[in-house]
Motif scaffolding. Structure first.
Motif, mmCIF file in Angstrom:
data_model
loop_
_atom_site.group_PDB
_atom_site.id
_atom_site.type_symbol
_atom_site.label_atom_id
_atom_site.label_comp_id
_atom_site.label_asym_id
_atom_site.label_seq_id
_atom_site.Cartn_x
_atom_site.Cartn_y
_atom_site.Cartn_z
ATOM 1 N N GLU A 177 0.833 -1.215 0.000
ATOM 2 C CA GLU A 177 0.000 0.000 0.000
ATOM 3 C C GLU A 177 0.862 1.257 0.000
ATOM 4 O O GLU A 177 0.600 2.217 -0.733
ATOM 5 C CB GLU A 177 -0.940 -0.026 1.208
ATOM 6 N N ARG B 234 -5.041 10.011 6.662
ATOM 7 C CA ARG B 234 -4.021 9.103 7.164
ATOM 8 C C ARG B 234 -4.662 7.743 7.401
ATOM 9 O O ARG B 234 -5.854 7.655 7.711
ATOM 10 C CB ARG B 234 -3.334 9.632 8.418
ATOM 11 N N ARG B 235 -3.891 6.699 7.229
ATOM 12 C CA ARG B 235 -4.390 5.358 7.448
ATOM 13 C C ARG B 235 -4.392 5.042 8.941
ATOM 14 O O ARG B 235 -3.428 5.360 9.644
ATOM 15 C CB ARG B 235 -3.531 4.333 6.697
ATOM 16 N N ARG C 148 -1.532 10.228 3.753
ATOM 17 C CA ARG C 148 -1.831 10.051 2.329
ATOM 18 C C ARG C 148 -2.354 11.361 1.727
ATOM 19 O O ARG C 148 -3.536 11.693 1.805
ATOM 20 C CB ARG C 148 -2.870 8.934 2.129
ATOM 21 N N TYR D 14 1.290 4.258 -2.947
ATOM 22 C CA TYR D 14 1.190 5.699 -2.681
ATOM 23 C C TYR D 14 2.426 6.430 -3.205
ATOM 24 O O TYR D 14 2.311 7.498 -3.838
ATOM 25 C CB TYR D 14 1.039 5.914 -1.175
#
Length: 347
Positions: free
Chosen positions: A21, A195-196, A98, A25
């Motif tokens: 992931e 943000r994750r 992100r 990005y």
């Protein structure tokens, strides 16, 4: 996008569950801006990262020379990135942040008139524990502003200070250091950057560590330390009065969180359900802040195999250390207060 800008991502992983992931990005990101990943992971993980990251990423080791006593490896990563970069505008971000092209451009734009820019993070996706932690964000927004996992920083301002200390609450330390040197901060509570969320297990491990950060904010610390005695006092009331007191305290927490959710267009990214977690977060903090104080008395908070005693240095101490290092403020003093962007950019 400004040509004089670069993205700095300090990284130190012990596992690679999120590598695919993050790599995806970075493949998008290098099309928008040059990227430096300062990777302090073990050798085998470092090699895997280099193979997975796009060729446009500068993937380097942190320079630990003279920084072995900092305690917080992220600070060494940030300063290595700043020293390696030749761009004036740096976007510093944790590995879970992100950006979109638009939000990245907005941070760089505001760096033209400030030394440090503070956008607003929000979790996406939003499992239960992210909603719980979002309640903290909403309460911060209700009273002042939140601290994100990403900042925009002028490289010249950061290097003029000689760097910042490797304390536990490193983003607060960076902001205070630049402001103490005479720099300006621009707070943008409606510039939203995703943000994750962490895993639920990691979230649970962070409860006391996050509370420890408040040792650097005395007024907030005093208010949070009062929560547990207030709850204990309410528990001693007769049953009917006790229920009324608990309902009042819980209702006040939800109301404050809802104010924070609605301020600065926050309802665009923060769901109403997150405000209902505010009483649970307040109950958690009422206990964890006392545990954090106990860790402080016992020598510091465990972090990456060692104990960090200092959450962040006081503004007064940093002023003595760094005052006057930035005599020319590009933004003036008006940039110190939160402001609303013309167009909130969602990530």
């Amino acid at each position: 996008m400004a040509h004089d800008a670069e993205y700095v991502l300090p990284l130190r992983w012990t596992g690679d569950s999120g590598l695919a992931e993050l790599s995806g990005y970075l493949h998008r990101l290098v099309g928008w801006m040059p990227v430096i990943v300062v990777d302090g992971s073990e050798e085998n993980l470092f090699d895997r990262h280099r193979a997975a990251f796009p060729g446009g990423v500068r993937h380097i080791r942190p320079d630990l020379a003279g920084r072995t006593g900092t305690g917080n490896g992220k600070v060494a990563g940030v300063m290595t990135g700043a020293s390696t970069s030749r761009a004036e505008f740096l976007v510093i971000a944790d590995d879970d942040v992100r950006y979109t092209r638009e939000s990245l451009a907005a941070v760089v734009h505001y760096l033209k008139s400030a030394d440090v820019v503070r956008p607003q993070n929000y979790f996406a996706p939003l499992p239960w524990h992210a909603r719980w932690d979002t309640a903290r964000t909403l309460l911060n927004r209700a009273w002042s502003a939140d601290y994100p996992g990403t900042l925009g920083v002028r490289r010249s301002a950061l290097l003029a200070t000689g760097g910042y200390a490797g304390v536990l609450f490193e983003n607060l330390e960076l902001i205070r250091t630049i402001k103490a040197a005479g720099g300006s901060e621009r707070i943008l509570p409606d510039l939203f950057v995703a943000r994750r969320p962490p895993t639920a297990r990691h979230f649970l491990r962070q409860r006391v560590r996050q509370a420890y950060d408040d040792l650097a904010q005395p007024r907030r610390l005093a208010a949070e330390l009062a929560l547990l005695p207030a709850a204990a006092g309410a528990a001693l009331l007769p049953a009917r009065a006790r229920r009324a007191a608990i309902a009042l305290l819980a209702g006040a927490a939800v109301a404050c969180a809802e104010i924070g959710r609605r301020r600065h267009n926050g309802s665009a990214v923060f769901p109403a359900s997150a405000a209902w977690f505010a009483p649970f977060w307040a109950a958690e903090r009422a206990v964890c802040v006392w545990l954090a104080l106990a860790f402080r008395w016992s020598g510091g908070m465990p972090y990456a195999g060692r104990k960090l005693r200092t959450a962040a240095h006081s503004e007064a101490k940093l002023l003595l250390l760094h005052g006057g290092k930035l005599p020319h403020n590009p933004a003036g003093q008006e940039a110190r207060k939160p402001e609303t962007t013309m167009n909130a950019v969602q990530a």
